[in-house]
Design a protein around this motif. Structure first.
Motif, PDB file in Angstrom:
ATOM      1  N   TYR A 104       5.379   4.235   2.360  1.00  0.00           N
ATOM      2  CA  TYR A 104       5.799   5.441   2.721  1.00  0.00           C
ATOM      3  C   TYR A 104       6.819   5.261   3.969  1.00  0.00           C
ATOM      4  O   TYR A 104       7.690   5.920   4.327  1.00  0.00           O
ATOM      5  CB  TYR A 104       4.546   6.237   3.318  1.00  0.00           C
ATOM      6  CG  TYR A 104       4.759   7.478   4.443  1.00  0.00           C
ATOM      7  CD1 TYR A 104       5.525   8.587   4.214  1.00  0.00           C
ATOM      8  CD2 TYR A 104       4.367   7.030   5.633  1.00  0.00           C
ATOM      9  CE1 TYR A 104       5.808   9.514   5.317  1.00  0.00           C
ATOM     10  CE2 TYR A 104       4.609   7.747   6.587  1.00  0.00           C
ATOM     11  CZ  TYR A 104       5.578   8.819   6.602  1.00  0.00           C
ATOM     12  OH  TYR A 104       5.609   9.690   7.302  1.00  0.00           O
ATOM     13  N   ASN A 145       3.641   7.050  -5.946  1.00  0.00           N
ATOM     14  CA  ASN A 145       3.457   8.552  -6.093  1.00  0.00           C
ATOM     15  C   ASN A 145       2.973   9.116  -4.816  1.00  0.00           C
ATOM     16  O   ASN A 145       3.346  10.174  -4.452  1.00  0.00           O
ATOM     17  CB  ASN A 145       2.735   9.009  -7.341  1.00  0.00           C
ATOM     18  CG  ASN A 145       3.543   8.671  -8.539  1.00  0.00           C
ATOM     19  OD1 ASN A 145       4.748   8.578  -8.501  1.00  0.00           O
ATOM     20  ND2 ASN A 145       3.012   8.607  -9.721  1.00  0.00           N
ATOM     21  N   GLU A 146       1.945   8.360  -4.442  1.00  0.00           N
ATOM     22  CA  GLU A 146       1.088   8.834  -3.230  1.00  0.00           C
ATOM     23  C   GLU A 146       2.242   8.746  -1.979  1.00  0.00           C
ATOM     24  O   GLU A 146       2.090   9.626  -1.167  1.00  0.00           O
ATOM     25  CB  GLU A 146      -0.153   7.954  -2.880  1.00  0.00           C
ATOM     26  CG  GLU A 146      -0.892   8.244  -1.556  1.00  0.00           C
ATOM     27  CD  GLU A 146      -1.281   9.724  -1.467  1.00  0.00           C
ATOM     28  OE1 GLU A 146      -1.569  10.389  -0.460  1.00  0.00           O
ATOM     29  OE2 GLU A 146      -1.802  10.313  -2.446  1.00  0.00           O
ATOM     30  N   ASP A 197       5.266  15.535   2.491  1.00  0.00           N
ATOM     31  CA  ASP A 197       4.438  16.323   3.473  1.00  0.00           C
ATOM     32  C   ASP A 197       4.935  15.963   4.900  1.00  0.00           C
ATOM     33  O   ASP A 197       4.791  16.870   5.777  1.00  0.00           O
ATOM     34  CB  ASP A 197       2.845  16.130   3.229  1.00  0.00           C
ATOM     35  CG  ASP A 197       2.373  16.493   1.778  1.00  0.00           C
ATOM     36  OD1 ASP A 197       2.970  17.372   1.541  1.00  0.00           O
ATOM     37  OD2 ASP A 197       1.346  16.028   1.569  1.00  0.00           O
ATOM     38  N   SER A 199       0.680  -1.181  -0.002  1.00  0.00           N
ATOM     39  CA  SER A 199      -0.011   0.133  -0.126  1.00  0.00           C
ATOM     40  C   SER A 199       1.050   1.321  -0.193  1.00  0.00           C
ATOM     41  O   SER A 199       2.137   1.230   0.220  1.00  0.00           O
ATOM     42  CB  SER A 199      -0.769  -0.117   1.248  1.00  0.00           C
ATOM     43  OG  SER A 199      -0.258   0.048   2.473  1.00  0.00           O
ATOM     44  N   ALA A 200       0.288   2.183  -0.213  1.00  0.00           N
ATOM     45  CA  ALA A 200       0.991   3.792  -0.283  1.00  0.00           C
ATOM     46  C   ALA A 200       1.583   4.062   1.184  1.00  0.00           C
ATOM     47  O   ALA A 200       2.760   4.342   1.392  1.00  0.00           O
ATOM     48  CB  ALA A 200       0.042   4.875  -0.481  1.00  0.00           C
ATOM     49  N   SER A 201       0.767   3.650   2.045  1.00  0.00           N
ATOM     50  CA  SER A 201       1.108   3.797   3.518  1.00  0.00           C
ATOM     51  C   SER A 201       2.440   3.008   3.814  1.00  0.00           C
ATOM     52  O   SER A 201       3.520   3.457   4.573  1.00  0.00           O
ATOM     53  CB  SER A 201       0.248   3.416   4.485  1.00  0.00           C
ATOM     54  OG  SER A 201      -0.883   4.172   4.404  1.00  0.00           O
ATOM     55  N   LYS A 252       4.397  11.649  -2.040  1.00  0.00           N
ATOM     56  CA  LYS A 252       3.498  12.945  -1.706  1.00  0.00           C
ATOM     57  C   LYS A 252       3.781  12.812   0.021  1.00  0.00           C
ATOM     58  O   LYS A 252       3.971  13.987   0.778  1.00  0.00           O
ATOM     59  CB  LYS A 252       2.317  13.030  -2.200  1.00  0.00           C
ATOM     60  CG  LYS A 252       1.513  14.264  -1.818  1.00  0.00           C
ATOM     61  CD  LYS A 252       0.264  14.437  -2.371  1.00  0.00           C
ATOM     62  CE  LYS A 252      -0.488  15.584  -1.962  1.00  0.00           C
ATOM     63  NZ  LYS A 252      -0.644  15.935  -0.495  1.00  0.00           N
ATOM     64  N   MET A 253       3.350  11.733   0.662  1.00  0.00           N
ATOM     65  CA  MET A 253       3.122  11.572   2.033  1.00  0.00           C
ATOM     66  C   MET A 253       4.254  11.833   2.665  1.00  0.00           C
ATOM     67  O   MET A 253       4.469  12.476   3.753  1.00  0.00           O
ATOM     68  CB  MET A 253       2.761   9.841   2.379  1.00  0.00           C
ATOM     69  CG  MET A 253       1.486   9.684   1.946  1.00  0.00           C
ATOM     70  SD  MET A 253       1.075   8.047   1.878  1.00  0.00           S
ATOM     71  CE  MET A 253       0.984   7.785   3.738  1.00  0.00           C
ATOM     72  N   TYR A 292      -1.257   9.592   8.866  1.00  0.00           N
ATOM     73  CA  TYR A 292      -1.917   9.095   7.950  1.00  0.00           C
ATOM     74  C   TYR A 292      -2.691   7.782   8.341  1.00  0.00           C
ATOM     75  O   TYR A 292      -3.011   6.888   7.800  1.00  0.00           O
ATOM     76  CB  TYR A 292      -0.962   8.530   6.739  1.00  0.00           C
ATOM     77  CG  TYR A 292      -0.056   9.875   6.291  1.00  0.00           C
ATOM     78  CD1 TYR A 292      -0.506  10.722   5.551  1.00  0.00           C
ATOM     79  CD2 TYR A 292       1.150   9.868   6.230  1.00  0.00           C
ATOM     80  CE1 TYR A 292      -0.076  11.934   5.154  1.00  0.00           C
ATOM     81  CE2 TYR A 292       2.060  10.792   5.791  1.00  0.00           C
ATOM     82  CZ  TYR A 292       1.333  11.856   5.200  1.00  0.00           C
ATOM     83  OH  TYR A 292       2.052  13.005   4.792  1.00  0.00           O
ATOM     84  N   VAL A 329       0.620   4.475  -8.787  1.00  0.00           N
ATOM     85  CA  VAL A 329      -0.204   5.610  -7.973  1.00  0.00           C
ATOM     86  C   VAL A 329      -0.132   5.575  -6.699  1.00  0.00           C
ATOM     87  O   VAL A 329       0.062   6.648  -6.086  1.00  0.00           O
ATOM     88  CB  VAL A 329      -1.788   5.218  -8.259  1.00  0.00           C
ATOM     89  CG1 VAL A 329      -2.374   6.018  -7.533  1.00  0.00           C
ATOM     90  CG2 VAL A 329      -2.141   5.212  -9.674  1.00  0.00           C
ATOM     91  N   ALA A 330      -0.018   4.320  -6.118  1.00  0.00           N
ATOM     92  CA  ALA A 330       0.588   4.158  -4.752  1.00  0.00           C
ATOM     93  C   ALA A 330       1.936   4.547  -4.482  1.00  0.00           C
ATOM     94  O   ALA A 330       2.094   5.198  -3.272  1.00  0.00           O
ATOM     95  CB  ALA A 330       0.469   2.675  -4.295  1.00  0.00           C
TER      96      ALA A 330
END
Length: 319
Positions: free
Chosen positions: A47, A299-300, A307, A42-44, A303-304, A132, A296-297
């Motif tokens: 991250y 790139n997210e 931020d 996952s994006a998380s 971004k996370m 998040y 997509v994940a």
């Protein structure tokens, strides 16, 4: 060996460091008739890898490392860093699937240790500001995958023919004279042979075109033409004149077996063969199991990380 070190190795050479664990022999590798795609984190979870590595880099080099220009086109290390973690995440996810296909399971003790480490990690993460809602289950999944990959690596090494003999790794201490012509080589050889007490080093110092006279060499370091002559020498013996690439060389064996250097070379060669065995298994598996990163994940996740770049190092959390 720490998971932080394991990350560093797979991060650079697609293989994990070995630890001593008792595991059963691997079952025969199964090839699916219809290749299935490797699933993505996952994006998380991505991250966590990005932010953890970023924190480590920051601690070692400060934030300035990410603004360093690494190419003539103006590319900053920030971009290179993302590319490295991107490739690393692909390798980890594919190898985690390799573990599943080979039915590698964690022991009860490993599971409990990981659950404990994940809980501690989440407590530390909360102090950084878990913006998040990353769950403990996601952390457990990543830690479990890393542990399974560690086990997989050990099993592949166990199955592979990677033994390095002392003969393969032998390092000799020699002295070398480099000369421009056969005539010069003949003159120097006469000086060496003129007396049993001839000072080879002093002769080399006054005649050699190359100022690097004393060398420690292993098989293959100088090339086959040198290996054939040098590695048959005993202590104190002098080689015949060796011609290579328009130059002429004379060697004297000081020690036919440098124990410390041989041990270090043997360790290095063993690690290289382990890495090669892991890499071959990885490439074979990947060829049968296509993988596409979830862009997509990822790139997210980037971004996370931009931020909220502060996160504990997940690899250090499971020492």
């Amino acid at each position: 060996m720490s998971f932080k070190k394991i990350f560093t190795i797979i991060f650079c050479v697609v293989c994990l460091a070995a630890v001593s664990i008792g595991c059963a022999k691997l079952p025969e590798r199964t090839i699916h008739e219809v290749p299935r795609k490797v699933t993505s984190y996952s994006a998380s979870q991505m991250y966590l890898a990005l932010a953890g590595r970023r924190s480590e880099m920051k601690n070692v080099y400060t934030d300035k490392i990410f603004d360093v220009q690494v190419s003539d086109t103006g590319k900053r290390y920030e971009e290179t860093f993302r590319d490295i973690v991107y490739d690393y995440l692909i390798k980890v996810q594919v190898m985690a699937e390799m573990c599943d296909e080979r039915e590698i399971e964690l022991s009860m003790t490993d599971t409990k240790n990981i659950e404990k480490a994940a809980k501690t990690y989440m407590e530390e993460f909360a102090t950084c500001g878990n913006l998040y809602d990353i769950t403990e289950e996601e952390v457990v999944k990543m830690m479990s995958d890393l542990k399974k990959i560690e086990m997989l690596r050990e099993l592949i090494v166990e199955e592979s023919d990677i033994e390095v003999s002392d003969s393969d790794a032998r390092v000799m201490d020699v002295m070398r004279i480099e000369l421009p012509s056969s005539e010069a080589a003949s003159e120097v050889m006469e000086k060496i042979q003129s007396s049993q007490d001839a000072d080879f080093f002093n002769i080399a110092r006054h005649n050699s075109e190359n100022g690097e006279i004393e060398l420690s060499v292993g098989m293959g370091d100088l090339g086959d033409v040198f290996d054939e002559e040098i590695f048959r020498l005993n202590d104190g013996e002098v080689s015949p004149v060796i011609q290579s690439n328009g130059k002429y060389y004379i060697f004297k064996c000081i020690s036919g077996y440098n124990e410390d250097a041989t041990a270090a070379r043997k360790e290095k060669m063993t690690k290289e063969r382990q890495s090669r065995a892991i890499g071959l298994e990885y490439e074979k598996y990947l060829s049968d199991h296509p993988y596409e990163m979830d862009e997509v994940a990822f790139n997210e996740a980037v971004k996370m990380c931009n931020d909220n770049p502060e996160a504990p190092d997940i690899y250090e959390a499971i020492e």
